[in-house]
Design a protein around this motif. Structure first.
Motif, PDB file in Angstrom:
ATOM      1  N   THR A  14     -13.258 -59.586 -57.416  1.00  0.00           N
ATOM      2  CA  THR A  14     -11.442 -59.585 -56.979  1.00  0.00           C
ATOM      3  C   THR A  14     -10.854 -60.591 -57.980  1.00  0.00           C
TER       4      THR A  14
ATOM      5  N   ALA B 243      -5.480 -60.353 -41.615  1.00  0.00           N
ATOM      6  CA  ALA B 243      -6.043 -60.752 -42.696  1.00  0.00           C
ATOM      7  C   ALA B 243      -4.850 -60.198 -44.057  1.00  0.00           C
ATOM      8  N   GLU B 244      -4.915 -61.497 -44.852  1.00  0.00           N
ATOM      9  CA  GLU B 244      -3.777 -60.522 -46.122  1.00  0.00           C
ATOM     10  C   GLU B 244      -4.366 -61.151 -47.606  1.00  0.00           C
ATOM     11  N   LEU B 245      -3.740 -60.522 -48.427  1.00  0.00           N
ATOM     12  CA  LEU B 245      -4.843 -59.960 -49.816  1.00  0.00           C
ATOM     13  C   LEU B 245      -3.215 -60.538 -50.599  1.00  0.00           C
TER      14      LEU B 245
ATOM     15  N   ILE C  34     -13.114 -52.195 -50.375  1.00  0.00           N
ATOM     16  CA  ILE C  34     -12.524 -53.263 -49.228  1.00  0.00           C
ATOM     17  C   ILE C  34     -13.653 -53.001 -48.682  1.00  0.00           C
TER      18      ILE C  34
ATOM     19  N   LEU D 193     -14.153 -59.270 -44.012  1.00  0.00           N
ATOM     20  CA  LEU D 193     -13.697 -58.604 -45.376  1.00  0.00           C
ATOM     21  C   LEU D 193     -14.639 -58.225 -46.637  1.00  0.00           C
TER      22      LEU D 193
ATOM     23  N   LYS E 183       1.656 -59.162 -52.241  1.00  0.00           N
ATOM     24  CA  LYS E 183       0.987 -58.682 -50.509  1.00  0.00           C
ATOM     25  C   LYS E 183      -0.218 -57.511 -50.608  1.00  0.00           C
TER      26      LYS E 183
ATOM     27  N   ASP F  19      -7.355 -63.178 -53.130  1.00  0.00           N
ATOM     28  CA  ASP F  19      -7.143 -64.333 -52.580  1.00  0.00           C
ATOM     29  C   ASP F  19      -7.045 -63.287 -51.413  1.00  0.00           C
ATOM     30  N   CYS F  20      -8.130 -63.598 -50.685  1.00  0.00           N
ATOM     31  CA  CYS F  20      -8.022 -63.384 -49.462  1.00  0.00           C
ATOM     32  C   CYS F  20      -7.987 -64.211 -48.697  1.00  0.00           C
ATOM     33  N   THR F  21      -6.968 -64.887 -46.944  1.00  0.00           N
ATOM     34  CA  THR F  21      -6.418 -66.292 -45.719  1.00  0.00           C
ATOM     35  C   THR F  21      -6.791 -65.198 -45.271  1.00  0.00           C
ATOM     36  N   TYR F  22      -7.657 -64.721 -44.382  1.00  0.00           N
ATOM     37  CA  TYR F  22      -7.803 -64.539 -43.057  1.00  0.00           C
ATOM     38  C   TYR F  22      -7.041 -65.511 -42.012  1.00  0.00           C
TER      39      TYR F  22
END
Length: 218
Positions: free
Chosen positions: A74, A101-103, A89, A69, A113, A59-62
């Protein structure tokens, strides 16, 4: 005697069951080859390697910007944890400030993370100078205010407001205006006009010009 043997067997079975549970937990794992990825401002891609014995999802959080990205996958299955699963990526071209961003790669209680950072991609003004040689009592020609820039996508509008000052600048002028930038690095030039200077001015005397270049717009 029989009761005592039964008690010993019960203890032995409990110990074996506990040992088996510990072995399973120790065998389960989820790991990545990086905990941080850094991208240049230009469009590019990198590979993240995931080694996991359990099924996983990404999951990606911008934290800055949105949707810059792209991932070729996924999620993935678990295996013996020997073979790394590759996730490609891609970071899109950045024309703004640095973005982050955090994956999160999760599965079976694991949460790994990975922080992704892409550098600032705004157009840069690398310097302003006077090009040409304005000799005393010679016509003013082929003389310019030159603005050096880099990291342009192409098509940006650069507003330049020049002011000439110093010995020999009387009567000279450079029209303020808007310049369309080419892609990459380049030089935006504005012609110097006016009568013959009463004193010599050269490109080696930058005090003869002060130019303000505003932030390019798209």
């Amino acid at each position: 005697m029989l009761l005592k043997l039964r008690g010993m067997c019960a203890v032995l079975l409990a110990a074996l069951a506990f040992a088996g549970c510990s072995d399973d937990d120790a065998a389960s794992s989820l790991a990545t080859n990086f905990d941080e990825l850094e991208f240049s401002y230009e469009e590019s891609d990198q590979q993240l390697l995931i080694r996991s014995t359990v099924p996983w999802t990404l999951d990606c959080t911008y934290l800055t910007g949105d949707g810059w990205l792209a991932f070729d996958k996924t999620s993935g299955p678990g295996d013996e944890g020997i073979v790394s699963q590759r996730v490609t990526i891609k970071a899109l071209h950045n024309t703004g400030v640095e973005r982050t961003a955090e994956l999160h790669i999760t599965g079976a209680g694991f949460d790994r993370k990975v922080t992704v950072v892409q550098e600032d991609g705004q157009v840069r003004i690398d310097g302003v100078e006077l090009e040409g040689d304005m000799a005393k009592d010679e016509p003013v020609e082929k003389t310019y205010i030159a603005v050096n820039y880099s990291r342009a996508v192409g098509g940006e509008k650069l507003t330049v407001t020049p002011t000439l000052s110093g010995e020999g600048s009387d009567g000279l002028s450079v029209a303020a205006g808007e310049v369309t930038l080419d892609a990459g690095s380049g030089v935006a030039r504005m012609a110097v006009t006016g009568p013959r200077p009463s004193a010599r001015c050269s490109s080696r005397s930058p005090s003869n010009s002060v130019t303000r270049a505003s932030a390019p717009t798209r």
